[in-house]
Design a protein around this motif. Structure first.
Motif, PDB file in Angstrom:
ATOM      1  N   ASP A   8       3.238   6.651  13.064  1.00 55.59           N
ATOM      2  CA  ASP A   8       2.050   7.322  12.549  1.00 55.59           C
ATOM      3  C   ASP A   8       1.306   6.493  11.508  1.00 55.59           C
ATOM      4  N   SER A  54      -1.219   7.666   4.109  1.00 53.28           N
ATOM      5  CA  SER A  54      -2.431   7.551   4.924  1.00 53.28           C
ATOM      6  C   SER A  54      -2.864   8.941   5.393  1.00 53.28           C
ATOM      7  N   ASP A  68      -4.571  10.743   8.978  1.00 55.86           N
ATOM      8  CA  ASP A  68      -5.009  10.485  10.347  1.00 55.86           C
ATOM      9  C   ASP A  68      -6.488  10.864  10.454  1.00 55.86           C
ATOM     10  N   ASN A 106      -2.502   5.680  12.117  1.00 52.95           N
ATOM     11  CA  ASN A 106      -3.451   6.239  11.156  1.00 52.95           C
ATOM     12  C   ASN A 106      -4.331   5.155  10.549  1.00 52.95           C
TER      13      ASN A 106
END
Length: 200
Positions: free
Chosen positions: A65, A31, A33, A69
């Motif tokens: 995260d 992914s 952010d 994200n």
């Protein structure tokens, strides 16, 4: 033997739950952010939940995260981890500070996706491009909130390396997808057999 999970009184040196619910495929989730920092992390609580439309899910212990994200950007890629990438997959599981790229940490090259902005693992022979559907925080029997989050994504694009196609079908014995067992154990698929569904 029998034990109650709330009491956790099994008397064994390690909790056997994850060894019983095995093997589990590994979703290697990539992914970005909102600032464009890449993230890559393997999740063994991962699976497909339906095929029309194709939807996958993974569960995270803690709001990590990957989850934040995806909640922020609405996109991710599930790269299927193979035996040949087992060391890189394991390296990418290290707990590092936000903003540190696990791609760099594991020495992996990113490749552009076609329909989502999130990158994919260039060496992964299959990858599922996904759009976020929902994130659900799990609750207990008594209604209390846990620190576990399930992310659902609809697969909008699929990458398949031609090298693993045999007679028009994906041959998993060629790339040996990894699975997670219990404890520190892993396995890879090396043998396949067929059984037809019986007619009533």
């Amino acid at each position: 033997m029998f034990y109650e999970t709330e009491k956790n009184d099994h008397g064994l040196p390690h909790n056997p739950f994850k060894a019983i619910v095995a093997p589990r495929p590994i979703g290697w989730i990539s992914s970005f952010d909102k600032d464009g920092n890449a993230n890559l992390a393997p999740y063994s609580f991962f699976n497909a939940v339906c095929d029309t439309p194709p939807i996958v899910m993974f569960s995270s212990s803690g709001y990590k995260d990957s989850v934040s994200n995806i909640d922020a950007t609405g996109e991710f890629v599930c790269n299927m981890a193979s035996f040949g990438l087992k060391d890189e997959m394991n390296q990418s599981s290290a707990a590092v500070a936000h903003g540190v790229s696990e791609f760099d940490l594991a020495g992996l090259e990113m490749a552009a996706s076609q329909l989502v902005k999130a990158p994919r693992v260039a060496k992964a022979v299959t990858a599922l491009e996904c759009k976020h559907l929902q994130t659900q925080r799990l609750k207990t029997l008594t209604g209390g909130e846990t620190d576990n989050y399930v992310v659902f994504g609809q697969v909008v694009g699929i990458h398949i390396d031609d090298s693993i196609l045999v007679d028009g079908m994906v041959d998993v014995t060629l790339y040996k997808p990894l699975s997670r067992l219990g404890y520190m154990d892993y396995a890879s698929v090396t043998e396949v057999f067929q059984m037809g569904r019986p007619k009533a």
